[in-house]
Design a protein around this motif. Structure first.
Motif, mmCIF file in Angstrom:
data_model
loop_
_atom_site.group_PDB
_atom_site.id
_atom_site.type_symbol
_atom_site.label_atom_id
_atom_site.label_comp_id
_atom_site.label_asym_id
_atom_site.label_seq_id
_atom_site.Cartn_x
_atom_site.Cartn_y
_atom_site.Cartn_z
ATOM 1 N N GLU A 1 0.833 -1.191 0.000
ATOM 2 C CA GLU A 1 0.000 0.000 0.000
ATOM 3 C C GLU A 1 0.872 1.246 0.000
ATOM 4 O OE1 GLU A 1 -3.913 -0.640 2.369
ATOM 5 O OE2 GLU A 1 -2.397 -1.687 3.542
ATOM 6 N N GLY A 2 0.284 2.373 -0.415
ATOM 7 C CA GLY A 2 0.984 3.655 -0.379
ATOM 8 C C GLY A 2 2.264 3.649 -1.187
ATOM 9 N N ASP A 3 3.342 4.160 -0.585
ATOM 10 C CA ASP A 3 4.633 4.243 -1.279
ATOM 11 C C ASP A 3 5.161 2.864 -1.654
ATOM 12 O OD1 ASP A 3 4.514 6.959 -1.002
ATOM 13 O OD2 ASP A 3 5.971 7.090 0.634
ATOM 14 N N ALA A 4 4.893 1.865 -0.810
ATOM 15 C CA ALA A 4 5.368 0.510 -1.109
ATOM 16 C C ALA A 4 4.722 -0.028 -2.379
ATOM 17 C CB ALA A 4 5.072 -0.416 0.068
ATOM 18 N N LEU A 5 3.465 0.312 -2.584
ATOM 19 C CA LEU A 5 2.784 -0.122 -3.805
ATOM 20 C C LEU A 5 3.400 0.549 -5.023
ATOM 21 C CD1 LEU A 5 0.562 -1.649 -5.280
ATOM 22 C CD2 LEU A 5 -1.015 0.223 -4.731
ATOM 23 N N LEU A 6 3.686 1.838 -4.916
ATOM 24 C CA LEU A 6 4.316 2.546 -6.039
ATOM 25 C C LEU A 6 5.694 1.957 -6.345
ATOM 26 C CD1 LEU A 6 3.402 6.265 -5.187
ATOM 27 C CD2 LEU A 6 2.391 4.802 -6.948
ATOM 28 N N THR A 7 6.425 1.599 -5.304
ATOM 29 C CA THR A 7 7.751 1.004 -5.504
ATOM 30 C C THR A 7 7.637 -0.324 -6.250
ATOM 31 O OG1 THR A 7 8.656 2.052 -3.515
ATOM 32 C CG2 THR A 7 9.797 0.089 -4.339
ATOM 33 N N GLN A 8 6.678 -1.157 -5.861
ATOM 34 C CA GLN A 8 6.528 -2.451 -6.520
ATOM 35 C C GLN A 8 6.015 -2.316 -7.951
ATOM 36 O OE1 GLN A 8 7.853 -5.130 -5.576
ATOM 37 N NE2 GLN A 8 8.487 -4.253 -3.620
ATOM 38 N N LEU A 9 5.197 -1.307 -8.211
ATOM 39 C CA LEU A 9 4.778 -1.074 -9.591
ATOM 40 C C LEU A 9 5.989 -0.769 -10.471
ATOM 41 C CD1 LEU A 9 1.554 1.065 -9.047
ATOM 42 C CD2 LEU A 9 1.677 -1.259 -9.938
ATOM 43 N N ALA A 10 6.949 -0.040 -9.917
ATOM 44 C CA ALA A 10 8.180 0.240 -10.661
ATOM 45 C C ALA A 10 9.031 -1.024 -10.799
ATOM 46 C CB ALA A 10 8.975 1.340 -9.968
ATOM 47 N N GLU A 11 9.104 -1.814 -9.724
ATOM 48 C CA GLU A 11 9.935 -3.026 -9.722
ATOM 49 C C GLU A 11 9.407 -4.095 -10.669
ATOM 50 O OE1 GLU A 11 12.884 -4.268 -7.783
ATOM 51 O OE2 GLU A 11 13.080 -2.145 -8.229
ATOM 52 N N ARG A 12 8.151 -4.009 -11.018
ATOM 53 C CA ARG A 12 7.583 -5.004 -11.921
ATOM 54 C C ARG A 12 8.397 -5.123 -13.209
ATOM 55 N NH1 ARG A 12 2.887 -4.232 -15.709
ATOM 56 N NH2 ARG A 12 2.209 -6.316 -16.318
ATOM 57 N N THR A 13 8.932 -4.009 -13.654
ATOM 58 C CA THR A 13 9.738 -4.025 -14.879
ATOM 59 C C THR A 13 10.979 -4.894 -14.710
ATOM 60 O OG1 THR A 13 8.956 -1.819 -15.436
ATOM 61 C CG2 THR A 13 10.941 -2.564 -16.554
ATOM 62 N N ARG A 14 11.538 -4.944 -13.514
ATOM 63 C CA ARG A 14 12.735 -5.762 -13.282
ATOM 64 C C ARG A 14 12.421 -7.239 -13.513
ATOM 65 N NH1 ARG A 14 15.070 -8.302 -8.735
ATOM 66 N NH2 ARG A 14 13.469 -7.484 -7.335
ATOM 67 N N TYR A 15 11.285 -7.680 -13.024
ATOM 68 C CA TYR A 15 10.902 -9.085 -13.234
ATOM 69 C C TYR A 15 10.631 -9.353 -14.710
ATOM 70 C CZ TYR A 15 10.259 -8.926 -8.179
ATOM 71 O OH TYR A 15 10.467 -8.775 -6.832
ATOM 72 N N ALA A 16 9.917 -8.443 -15.354
ATOM 73 C CA ALA A 16 9.614 -8.625 -16.778
ATOM 74 C C ALA A 16 10.899 -8.648 -17.605
ATOM 75 C CB ALA A 16 8.688 -7.516 -17.261
ATOM 76 N N ARG A 17 11.871 -7.808 -17.242
ATOM 77 C CA ARG A 17 13.138 -7.765 -17.981
ATOM 78 C C ARG A 17 13.905 -9.075 -17.824
ATOM 79 N NH1 ARG A 17 15.282 -3.759 -15.548
ATOM 80 N NH2 ARG A 17 14.476 -2.174 -16.997
ATOM 81 N N ALA A 18 13.943 -9.597 -16.594
ATOM 82 C CA ALA A 18 14.654 -10.859 -16.356
ATOM 83 C C ALA A 18 14.061 -11.981 -17.204
ATOM 84 C CB ALA A 18 14.587 -11.217 -14.879
ATOM 85 N N TRP A 19 12.739 -12.004 -17.298
ATOM 86 C CA TRP A 19 12.095 -13.031 -18.097
ATOM 87 C C TRP A 19 12.321 -12.812 -19.586
ATOM 88 C CZ3 TRP A 19 9.628 -17.620 -17.481
ATOM 89 C CH2 TRP A 19 9.513 -18.073 -16.173
ATOM 90 N N SER A 20 12.295 -11.573 -20.027
ATOM 91 C CA SER A 20 12.539 -11.294 -21.447
ATOM 92 C C SER A 20 13.930 -11.742 -21.862
ATOM 93 C CB SER A 20 12.357 -9.804 -21.734
ATOM 94 O OG SER A 20 11.003 -9.433 -21.628
ATOM 95 N N GLU A 21 14.896 -11.503 -20.993
ATOM 96 C CA GLU A 21 16.265 -11.918 -21.294
ATOM 97 C C GLU A 21 16.377 -13.443 -21.312
ATOM 98 O OE1 GLU A 21 18.627 -8.025 -19.464
ATOM 99 O OE2 GLU A 21 18.420 -9.847 -18.258
ATOM 100 N N PHE A 22 15.696 -14.103 -20.384
ATOM 101 C CA PHE A 22 15.707 -15.566 -20.363
ATOM 102 C C PHE A 22 15.087 -16.134 -21.638
ATOM 103 C CE2 PHE A 22 13.559 -19.581 -19.247
ATOM 104 C CZ PHE A 22 14.650 -20.319 -18.794
#
Length: 473
Positions: A350-371
Motif C-alpha cells: 500500500e501507499g509508497d510501497a505499492l508505487l515502488t513495486q509497480l516500478a519493480e515489476r519491470t525488473r521481473y519482466a526484464r529478467a524473463w525477457s532476457e531468459f
C-alpha cells in the motif's frame, strides 16, 4: 460431412470449411449449437443469458449475404458476462450490477461479429470475476462437464464448461491471474492468454478507468477445444480498436525462428510438492515436443517464486484500494471472506510501497525477457496437483493455498505480461473421478503464435480430450 445431429461437435475450423463451401448454412450450425445448449446447459449452468433469438437473426443474415462474411463465418461462440455486449447486462456475477446494460459492444465482441461469428449466449463468472471457481449469488454455480467432483475453474468457468460440453465451438474469456487457464485446465480445453497489449479492450459501460495493473495484466482471449481453432480465431480478435490506446498492432504471425526452438522445462513446485499425475502431464508434453523437433532442456527460469509472490501482493494492493469498497458494499459474505483470506496470506503493498513495486515489476519482466532470448518457450506445470473440488477456496487458509498457491506458475506469467497457453496432456484417474491435467507453455512477448504452434504439435501426438468427455456425458 457429419450428420446434422452431430453438427455441434464440429470444430470452428470444420464449421468454417463447411459454411464457406456451402455444405452447411450458418442457421444449421446455430440451431445445432442452441439445441445442444438446451440439452446440457440445465445441468451445467454454464450459459446464464441465452442469445437464441438474436443468434438466429444473425445466422439468417449471414446466410442471406452474398458470400462468407469473414474467417469465422457461422461459428457459434459464447461471451462472458463481464464484457460488454450491446443490449445485454454486464453483471460480472454481482446482484447489484444485474441492470447495467451495455450501450455498445466491447472490442472483442465487435471483432468476433465482424469475422462472422454468431453469439449464442453469455457465460457465467464468479462475483467480480475474481475467483478460480465459478459461483455467484446472481446465477449460482457452474458445473464441470466431467462431473461435480471437479470445479469448472474461474473466472471464465462458464466459458470453459460451455465449450467443452459442445455449447459453441469457441468461448470468449479473459484473464488477469489465470482466468482463461484455470478453466482450460479444469475442463480439458485449450487456450492462450495473450500478452500485454495484444487484444484491444474497453468497456463502453464503465464509469471510471481501471487500475494500472488491471489495464496491463487483464487480457481478453478465446477458449477452444483445439490449438488449431486458436490459430483460426485469435487473428480476428487482435484487430485494432481506437478505444484501446495501448493496443499493439502486430500481426498474429511473427518472424520464424531459425534452427531448433529451445524449450525450457521446469518442475519447480515452490515447496508444495509436484503430484505424480502432474509430473506425468509434463513428461508427456515434453516428450511430444521433443518428438516434434523441439530442443527440450531442464532449466530453472529466473526469479520465479519471487515474481509470483510479489505479483500477488502488488495486484491485491491495487484491488484493495480501487475495488475493495465495491466488494465490501456489493459482494456476498462468501466473496468478502475469500478476499479477507487473500489479504491475510498475501499481505498487500500500500501507499509508497505499492508505487515502488509497480516500478519493480519491470525488473521481473526484464529478467524473463532476457531468459526468453535463449529459450523462446517455457513448459511449466499449471496446477501442481489435479484440479480442486468446487468451493475449495471457501475453506479457509488451506483452501486458498490449494487454489492460489498451487497455481503459482500461472501468476508468474500474468504479472510479467507474457503470453501463456494451457493444453491438456493427461487425464488423472482419481478416486473422485477423472480430472484432465493441463500444462502451461509460456513464450516470448507477442509470440502467441509460437505457443499455439507448440500446442498444436502436442495435440498431433496427444489427442484432444473432448471425444473422451463426450463419451461420458
Amino acid at each position: 460431412m457429419t450428420q446434422k445431429t452431430d453438427t455441434w461437435k464440429l470444430s470452428a475450423s470444420e464449421i468454417v470449411e463447411a459454411t464457406h463451401s456451402g455444405a452447411l448454412k450458418a442457421i444449421d450450425v446455430t440451431e445445432a449449437a442452441l439445441a445442444r445448449m438446451e440439452a446440457v446447459n440445465p445441468d451445467l449452468n454454464a450459459v446464464v443469458d441465452s442469445c437464441a433469438d438474436t443468434a438466429r437473426a444473425e445466422a439468417e443474415a449471414l446466410d442471406a449475404s452474398s458470400g462468407p462474411k469473414g474467417p469465422l463465418h457461422g461459428v457459434p461462440v459464447t461471451i462472458k458476462i463481464n464484457v460488454d455486449q450491446k443490449d445485454y447486462a454486464t453483471s460480472n456475477g454481482v446482484v447489484a450490477f444485474k441492470d447495467i446494460i451495455a450501450p455498445d459492444d466491447s472490442p472483442i465482441v465487435r471483432s468476433l461479429r465482424a469475422a462472422g461469428a454468431v453469439i449464442i449466449g453469455r457465460t457465467n463468472t464468479p462475483e467480480f470475476s475474481f475467483r478460480a471457481d465459478t459461483d455467484n449469488p446472481l446465477f449460482g454455480r457452474t458445473h464441470n462437464p466431467w462431473g461435480q467432483h471437479i470445479s469448472a475453474g474461474g473466472s471464465s468457468g462458464g466459458a470453459g464448461s460451455a465449450v467443452m460440453a459442445g455449447i459453441g465451438a469457441l468461448a470468449h474469456g479473459n484473464d488477469i491471474g489465470g482466468s482463461l487457464r484455470f478453466p482450460a485446465s479444469a475442463n480439458g480445453a485449450v487456450t492462450v492468454k495473450p500478452g500485454l497489449g495484444r487484444v484491444p479492450a474497453f468497456a463502453p459501460s464503465q464509469k471510471k478507468e481501471r487500475g494500472l495493473l488491471a489495464q496491463s495484466m487483464s487480457v481478453q482471449g478465446i477458449i477452444a477445444r483445439s490449438a488449431s481453432d486458436l490459430h483460426l480465431s485469435m487473428p480476428t480478435v487482435i484487430a485494432p480498436d481506437a478505444r484501446d490506446p495501448y493496443h499493439v498492432p502486430l500481426p498474429w504471425r511473427g518472424a520464424p525462428i531459425e534452427g531448433q526452438i529451445k524449450v525450457a522445462v521446469t518442475r519447480d513446485d515452490f515447496g508444495f510438492g509436484l503430484d505424480p499425475d502432474v509430473a506425468t502431464a509434463i513428461d508427456k508434453a515434453a516428450s511430444a515436443l521433443s518428438d516434434a523437433g523441439y530442443a527440450i532442456t531442464e532449466v530453472q527460469p529466473p526469479l520465479a517464486k519471487e515474481t509470483g509472490d510479489i505479483g500477488y501482493r502488488t495486484l491485491l494492493g491495487e484491488v484493495k484500494a480501487l475495488i475493495g469498497p465495491d466488494i465490501k458494499e456489493h459482494g456476498s459474505d462468501t466473496i468478502n471472506e475469500i478476499f479477507d483470506e487473500y489479504f491475510r496470506q498475501f499481505p498487500v503493498f500500500e501507499g509508497d510501497a505499492l508505487l515502488t513495486q509497480l516500478a519493480e515489476r519491470t525488473r521481473y519482466a526484464r529478467a524473463w525477457s532476457e531468459f526468453l532470448e535463449d529459450y523462446p518457450l517455457v513448459l511449466t506445470p499449471f496446477m501442481l496437483k489435479p484440479f480442486f473440488a468446487p468451493g475449495r477456496d471457501t475453506e479457509g487458509a488451506e483452501g486458498v493455498r490449494d487454489v492460489l498457491g498451487q497455481a503459482h506458475w500461472s501468476f508468474v506469467m500474468s504479472y510479467t505480461g507474457l503470453p501463456a497457453g494451457n493444453i491438456p496432456t493427461h487425464i488423472a484417474q482419481t478416486k473422485e473421478g477423472p480430472k484432465p491435467i493441463g500444462v502451461q507453455i509460456a513464450g516470448r512477448r507477442w509470440r502467441e503464435d509460437l505457443i499455439v504452434d507448440a500446442m498444436q504439435a502436442i495435440e498431433q501426438r496427444i489427442p484432444p480430450t473432448a471425444p473422451t468427455l463426450w463419451d461420458r456425458m
